[in-house]
Design an enzyme around this catalytic site. Structure first.
Site, PDB file in Angstrom:
ATOM      1  N   LYS A 274      -9.748  -6.980  -3.975  1.00 58.52           N
ATOM      2  CA  LYS A 274     -10.547  -6.674  -2.863  1.00 58.52           C
ATOM      3  C   LYS A 274     -11.740  -6.497  -2.919  1.00 58.52           C
ATOM      4  O   LYS A 274     -12.417  -7.461  -3.180  1.00 58.52           O
ATOM      5  CB  LYS A 274     -10.129  -4.942  -2.921  1.00 58.52           C
ATOM      6  CG  LYS A 274      -8.698  -4.427  -2.666  1.00 58.52           C
ATOM      7  CD  LYS A 274      -7.783  -5.438  -1.875  1.00 58.52           C
ATOM      8  CE  LYS A 274      -6.349  -5.360  -1.345  1.00 58.52           C
ATOM      9  NZ  LYS A 274      -5.260  -5.270  -2.262  1.00 58.52           N
TER      10      LYS A 274
ATOM     11  N   TYR B 185      -1.896   3.855  -2.890  1.00 60.50           N
ATOM     12  CA  TYR B 185      -1.016   2.139  -1.986  1.00 60.50           C
ATOM     13  C   TYR B 185       0.198   2.532  -1.801  1.00 60.50           C
ATOM     14  O   TYR B 185       1.322   2.597  -3.002  1.00 60.50           O
ATOM     15  CB  TYR B 185      -1.553   0.986  -3.103  1.00 60.50           C
ATOM     16  CG  TYR B 185      -1.428   0.198  -2.335  1.00 60.50           C
ATOM     17  CD1 TYR B 185      -1.666  -0.650  -1.532  1.00 60.50           C
ATOM     18  CD2 TYR B 185      -0.903  -0.780  -3.080  1.00 60.50           C
ATOM     19  CE1 TYR B 185      -1.384  -1.705  -1.021  1.00 60.50           C
ATOM     20  CE2 TYR B 185      -0.299  -2.249  -3.055  1.00 60.50           C
ATOM     21  CZ  TYR B 185      -0.993  -2.636  -1.560  1.00 60.50           C
ATOM     22  OH  TYR B 185      -0.536  -3.614  -1.170  1.00 60.50           O
TER      23      TYR B 185
ATOM     24  N   ARG C 229      -1.106 -18.322 -21.283  1.00 61.44           N
ATOM     25  CA  ARG C 229      -0.415 -16.799 -20.643  1.00 61.44           C
ATOM     26  C   ARG C 229      -1.202 -15.545 -21.451  1.00 61.44           C
ATOM     27  O   ARG C 229      -1.045 -14.730 -21.343  1.00 61.44           O
ATOM     28  CB  ARG C 229       0.896 -16.669 -20.744  1.00 61.44           C
ATOM     29  CG  ARG C 229       2.052 -15.673 -20.407  1.00 61.44           C
ATOM     30  CD  ARG C 229       2.787 -15.991 -20.287  1.00 61.44           C
ATOM     31  NE  ARG C 229       4.063 -17.089 -21.162  1.00 61.44           N
ATOM     32  CZ  ARG C 229       4.077 -16.262 -22.634  1.00 61.44           C
ATOM     33  NH1 ARG C 229       3.775 -14.919 -23.083  1.00 61.44           N
ATOM     34  NH2 ARG C 229       4.952 -16.676 -23.681  1.00 61.44           N
TER      35      ARG C 229
ATOM     36  N   ASP D 246      -6.717   4.515 -10.243  1.00 65.55           N
ATOM     37  CA  ASP D 246      -6.907   3.442  -9.359  1.00 65.55           C
ATOM     38  C   ASP D 246      -8.120   3.000  -8.814  1.00 65.55           C
ATOM     39  O   ASP D 246      -8.613   3.662  -8.154  1.00 65.55           O
ATOM     40  CB  ASP D 246      -5.793   3.341  -8.682  1.00 65.55           C
ATOM     41  CG  ASP D 246      -5.889   1.786  -7.516  1.00 65.55           C
ATOM     42  OD1 ASP D 246      -7.042   1.668  -7.626  1.00 65.55           O
ATOM     43  OD2 ASP D 246      -4.847   1.244  -7.520  1.00 65.55           O
TER      44      ASP D 246
END
Length: 391
Positions: free
Chosen positions: A204, A107, A54, A179
């Site tokens: 993406k 988005y 983590r 972004d």
């Protein structure tokens, strides 16, 4: 006979005089240290090592370093999704009483985070058109701490006045978060245009094969970088080692994929503009795009692989188009190696009212095409056939 209990003891990795050419996949959740002193040295930064996945693992670091190189960044981190990157960038830095201004065409889930989630923690938000820095300035307040925008918006492909907004942010002492998922560092490197924080949905175009869900975020300021990292570790926004391994493999073909898809997108946009049944086409490389001049200055010839168009005939035409384009996946994604089609009104922007979508230029006939690497003539023929089915 050897004691079978020894089978549960972990065998050290074989020592070898050679090294693997492909990056090894390391799914271990925990890492053993030599002693408490050695573990102290790791946590205090005197030696480099891993303790618990983590907090970081080798596959995430290898991928982060490669994206850092693309973006001209240092110390970027890979997280479990694109929205994990958005969340870490905002929640790791903002506090109650702060104000955030987002671009008006973010988005869909970023819009939800700003409108529904941040206010629950005392962070107020607003939105402004990113195509005009002067109008954007009107949305700022004395408490504005951060601006969040996309260089090219989803789905209408509006091009942000990033130079003007960056100058505004710098003058007011406001953090600029960009972004860069749509544009990618192949088209623009936002740090070179005044961004303080850059993020991606690695899922993406960077990974490119619709088989890994990941995000990335990097900050110029080491102090900001540490805040974002601490938040991500504390809240468990951990990426899968396997997804990092897949994304790294996809990244090696990123530039080839991007260039091929971009060239096809320009041809597809021109072809769509000449079809009956198509009301309008949006592609920054076309002279009829409302931000074409800015795109030329900011992006040059790098106008990307996204093409948006609007069909005459509304929802009925939309249904007919998708049914006729059966070989092209109708899916709420982008950046796959193959072409995909999405319908913003029923996917990315479904949470908005019809009136709000209309204000952004999104109708029931609006489609966004994420162009892949298929031969241009094949894709154009398939799309043209599907449009013909709507007449």
């Amino acid at each position: 006979m050897k004691n079978p209990k020894t089978l549960v003891r972990r065998t050290p990795w074989p020592e070898t005089a050679s090294r693997p050419v492909g990056t090894p996949l390391q799914p271990s959740v925990v890492y053993a240290s030599e002693s408490p002193d050695a573990l102290d040295a790791q946590y205090e930064g005197r030696t480099r090592g891993y303790s618990y996945a983590r907090e970081g693992h080798p596959n995430a670091d290898v991928l982060a370093q490669k994206i850092d190189a693309l973006e001209g960044a240092e110390g970027g981190i890979v997280l479990g999704s694109g929205m994990a990157a958005v969340t870490a960038a905002l929640m790791g830095v903002l506090k109650s009483g702060d104000h955030v201004v987002g671009g008006d065409q973010l988005y869909g889930r970023s819009l939800r985070l700003l409108t529904q989630d941040l206010p629950r923690f005392g962070v107020t938000t607003g939105f402004a058109p990113v195509t005009d820095a002067a109008r954007f300035a009107a949305a700022l307040r004395p408490t504005t701490r951060m601006i969040l925008l996309e260089v090219v918006s989803n789905p209408t492909l509006r091009v942000a006045d990033i130079e003007g907004i960056a100058r505004l942010a710098r003058e007011r002492g406001i953090l600029l978060v960009v972004d860069n998922t749509f544009t990618t560092p192949r088209a623009i490197r936002p740090f070179e245009h005044g961004a303080d924080i850059v993020l991606h949905s690695v899922t993406k175009l960077l990974a490119g094969h619709s088989d890994a869900t990941l995000g990335y975020v990097a900050a110029q300021d080491p102090a900001l970088r540490q805040k974002i990292r601490d938040f991500a570790v504390t809240t468990g926004l951990t990426p899968s080692p396997f997804d990092c391994w897949l994304a790294e493999r996809g990244l090696y073909s990123f530039e080839l994929r991007y260039d091929r898809a971009e060239a096809t997108a320009a041809k597809l946009a021109d072809a769509l503009a000449g079809l009956d049944g198509v009301a309008r086409v949006l592609y920054p490389g076309r002279t009829d795009h409302p931000d074409h001049m800015r795109a030329e200055i900011l992006l040059g010839s790098r106008c990307g692989n996204m093409v948006t168009f609007e069909l005459d005939g509304g929802r009925e035409a939309a249904n007919a188009f998708v049914r006729a384009a059966g070989d092209i996946p109708f899916a709420p994604t982008l950046g796959d190696i193959g072409t995909t089609i999405s319908h913003p009104a029923t996917s990315s922007h479904r949470a908005l009212s019809p009136e709000a979508r209309a204000a952004l230029g999104i109708t029931e006939g609006t489609f966004r095409i994420s162009v892949g690497v298929e031969p241009a003539e094949v894709l154009i023929d398939e799309i043209a056939t599907a449009v013909q089915a709507t007449l």
